[in-house]
Write a protein that holds these residues in place. Sequence first.
Motif, PDB file in Angstrom:
ATOM      1  N   TRP A  13      -8.452 -20.248   3.979  1.00 20.77           N
ATOM      2  CA  TRP A  13      -7.608 -19.985   5.084  1.00 20.77           C
ATOM      3  C   TRP A  13      -7.077 -21.295   5.524  1.00 20.77           C
ATOM      4  CZ3 TRP A  13      -8.280 -21.844  10.465  1.00 20.77           C
ATOM      5  CH2 TRP A  13      -7.351 -21.392  11.230  1.00 20.77           C
ATOM      6  N   VAL A  14      -7.967 -22.303   5.701  1.00 20.62           N
ATOM      7  CA  VAL A  14      -7.651 -23.933   5.995  1.00 20.62           C
ATOM      8  C   VAL A  14      -6.843 -24.459   5.139  1.00 20.62           C
ATOM      9  CG1 VAL A  14      -8.327 -26.220   6.651  1.00 20.62           C
ATOM     10  CG2 VAL A  14      -9.599 -24.079   7.660  1.00 20.62           C
ATOM     11  N   VAL A  15      -7.298 -24.499   3.821  1.00 24.76           N
ATOM     12  CA  VAL A  15      -6.320 -25.022   2.797  1.00 24.76           C
ATOM     13  C   VAL A  15      -4.966 -24.435   2.431  1.00 24.76           C
ATOM     14  CG1 VAL A  15      -6.168 -25.471   0.093  1.00 24.76           C
ATOM     15  CG2 VAL A  15      -8.466 -25.744   1.701  1.00 24.76           C
ATOM     16  N   VAL A  16      -4.828 -22.962   2.807  1.00 25.49           N
ATOM     17  CA  VAL A  16      -3.562 -22.405   2.514  1.00 25.49           C
ATOM     18  C   VAL A  16      -2.691 -22.846   3.696  1.00 25.49           C
ATOM     19  CG1 VAL A  16      -2.533 -20.255   2.510  1.00 25.49           C
ATOM     20  CG2 VAL A  16      -4.416 -20.587   0.993  1.00 25.49           C
ATOM     21  N   ALA A  17      -3.267 -22.679   4.901  1.00 26.37           N
ATOM     22  CA  ALA A  17      -2.537 -23.056   6.037  1.00 26.37           C
ATOM     23  C   ALA A  17      -1.855 -24.634   6.256  1.00 26.37           C
ATOM     24  CB  ALA A  17      -3.515 -22.760   7.184  1.00 26.37           C
ATOM     25  N   LEU A  18      -2.653 -25.512   5.520  1.00 21.38           N
ATOM     26  CA  LEU A  18      -2.213 -26.954   5.714  1.00 21.38           C
ATOM     27  C   LEU A  18      -0.795 -27.196   5.065  1.00 21.38           C
ATOM     28  CD1 LEU A  18      -5.276 -28.776   4.541  1.00 21.38           C
ATOM     29  CD2 LEU A  18      -4.479 -28.786   6.766  1.00 21.38           C
ATOM     30  N   PRO A  19       0.023 -27.685   5.749  1.00 25.35           N
ATOM     31  CA  PRO A  19       1.434 -28.057   5.352  1.00 25.35           C
ATOM     32  C   PRO A  19       1.611 -28.663   4.151  1.00 25.35           C
ATOM     33  CG  PRO A  19       1.048 -29.290   7.144  1.00 25.35           C
ATOM     34  CD  PRO A  19      -0.310 -28.618   6.938  1.00 25.35           C
ATOM     35  N   PRO A  20       2.291 -28.417   3.016  1.00 25.99           N
ATOM     36  CA  PRO A  20       2.172 -28.883   1.948  1.00 25.99           C
ATOM     37  C   PRO A  20       3.000 -30.042   1.988  1.00 25.99           C
ATOM     38  CG  PRO A  20       3.790 -26.977   1.685  1.00 25.99           C
ATOM     39  CD  PRO A  20       2.816 -26.930   3.252  1.00 25.99           C
ATOM     40  N   ALA A  21       2.940 -30.873   1.145  1.00 26.90           N
ATOM     41  CA  ALA A  21       3.875 -32.214   1.122  1.00 26.90           C
ATOM     42  C   ALA A  21       4.973 -31.803   0.387  1.00 26.90           C
ATOM     43  CB  ALA A  21       2.979 -33.387   0.161  1.00 26.90           C
ATOM     44  N   PRO A  22       5.984 -32.626   0.715  1.00 26.12           N
ATOM     45  CA  PRO A  22       7.510 -32.124   0.159  1.00 26.12           C
ATOM     46  C   PRO A  22       7.818 -32.170  -1.344  1.00 26.12           C
ATOM     47  CG  PRO A  22       7.664 -33.761   2.103  1.00 26.12           C
ATOM     48  CD  PRO A  22       6.318 -33.792   1.922  1.00 26.12           C
ATOM     49  N   GLU A  23       7.216 -33.012  -1.875  1.00 26.25           N
ATOM     50  CA  GLU A  23       7.168 -33.318  -3.442  1.00 26.25           C
ATOM     51  C   GLU A  23       6.230 -32.242  -4.118  1.00 26.25           C
ATOM     52  OE1 GLU A  23       4.023 -36.364  -1.817  1.00 26.25           O
ATOM     53  OE2 GLU A  23       6.135 -35.597  -1.248  1.00 26.25           O
ATOM     54  N   TRP A  24       5.409 -31.534  -3.579  1.00 21.74           N
ATOM     55  CA  TRP A  24       4.542 -30.404  -4.061  1.00 21.74           C
ATOM     56  C   TRP A  24       5.052 -29.146  -3.960  1.00 21.74           C
ATOM     57  CZ3 TRP A  24       0.734 -26.623  -2.744  1.00 21.74           C
ATOM     58  CH2 TRP A  24      -0.190 -26.164  -3.773  1.00 21.74           C
ATOM     59  N   LYS A  25       5.478 -28.599  -4.886  1.00 24.71           N
ATOM     60  CA  LYS A  25       6.221 -27.354  -5.108  1.00 24.71           C
ATOM     61  C   LYS A  25       5.348 -26.214  -5.479  1.00 24.71           C
ATOM     62  CE  LYS A  25       9.712 -30.038  -4.629  1.00 24.71           C
ATOM     63  NZ  LYS A  25      10.545 -30.329  -3.152  1.00 24.71           N
ATOM     64  N   ASN A  26       4.305 -26.156  -5.289  1.00 25.43           N
ATOM     65  CA  ASN A  26       3.282 -24.984  -5.655  1.00 25.43           C
ATOM     66  C   ASN A  26       2.653 -23.990  -4.675  1.00 25.43           C
ATOM     67  OD1 ASN A  26       3.692 -25.806  -8.552  1.00 25.43           O
ATOM     68  ND2 ASN A  26       1.985 -27.327  -8.306  1.00 25.43           N
ATOM     69  N   GLN A  27       3.238 -24.372  -3.344  1.00 22.11           N
ATOM     70  CA  GLN A  27       2.616 -23.411  -2.202  1.00 22.11           C
ATOM     71  C   GLN A  27       2.940 -22.300  -2.229  1.00 22.11           C
ATOM     72  OE1 GLN A  27       0.921 -24.947   0.185  1.00 22.11           O
ATOM     73  NE2 GLN A  27       0.745 -23.032   1.727  1.00 22.11           N
ATOM     74  N   GLY A  28       3.850 -21.712  -2.797  1.00 19.78           N
ATOM     75  CA  GLY A  28       3.985 -19.984  -3.095  1.00 19.78           C
ATOM     76  C   GLY A  28       2.848 -19.682  -4.033  1.00 19.78           C
ATOM     77  N   ALA A  29       2.753 -20.150  -5.101  1.00 15.31           N
ATOM     78  CA  ALA A  29       1.572 -20.012  -6.197  1.00 15.31           C
ATOM     79  C   ALA A  29       0.123 -20.032  -5.446  1.00 15.31           C
ATOM     80  CB  ALA A  29       1.923 -20.720  -7.381  1.00 15.31           C
ATOM     81  N   TYR A  30       0.157 -21.039  -4.896  1.00 10.91           N
ATOM     82  CA  TYR A  30      -1.405 -21.249  -3.971  1.00 10.91           C
ATOM     83  C   TYR A  30      -1.417 -20.200  -3.345  1.00 10.91           C
ATOM     84  CZ  TYR A  30      -5.150 -24.267  -3.071  1.00 10.91           C
ATOM     85  OH  TYR A  30      -6.484 -24.972  -2.708  1.00 10.91           O
TER      86      TYR A  30
END
Length: 250
Positions: free
Chosen positions: A106-123
């Motif tokens: 829950w914590v790791v998914v909720a952390l805001p991703p860095a702008p250059e990291w494009k894998n948030q959706g897959a994560y």
Amino acid sequence: MSEGEQGPVRAVDARTLAGTHFRYFDFAMAAFVAIILLSNVLGAGKVAEIWLPGLDIYWPFGAGILFFPVSYVLGDVLTEVYGYARARRVIWAGFAALLFMAFMSWVVVALPPAPEWKNQGAYETVFGQVPRIVFSSIVAFWAGEFVNSFVLAKMKIRTGGRHLWMRTIGSTIAGEGVDSLIFYPLAFWGAEGWTPGLVLTVLVTQWVLKVSWEVLLTPVTYAVIGFLKRREGVDVFDAHTDFTPFTARL
């Protein structure tokens, strides 16, 4: 008393072993916790399918079913070799590990991703968890594993340590039954797309498949239990054990 590769295997009361160190117990505990975590992380989120030639259809199934039942095999091994109290401690360790895994996800998914990291959706797709399903899974695991261990320990006393196959399969029928009866209604009853009939069908189907997997693994269970009993030199009976699940005391 029977002779093993490392000396005699003694039948002992579990309460006499409270301070005893066993050679392989830590490895069994680590294997149990690892399987619980990995089957929930890697197996729970994927729906696979296999071709059934006789029925001429593709059969979909949750990938976790291939490995989660192994935790019940290990639960049988722990109770049969080391007694209910040590199996109880391992179940609590697995329960704590599942809670931490859910919190960390829950914590790791909720952390805001860095702008250059494009894998948030897959994560989020892989590690994002529905709270209702996570809660249901953890509760069902806790109850099912304790029922499994309790039934096996009691059956061992009743049978005098005979008919291991009957005890491992019987305890799994009870444990997996409780697990399924808790998980599927708690996770899916009233959810969109889940009719009461579908919940019941999936519940029964998954329960039968998990028990069948345990039956197929019976020779492996025999081999592992025999190996550990010979190495540890004891055959533990829970004749005077306190069977409350609400402690981790040996």
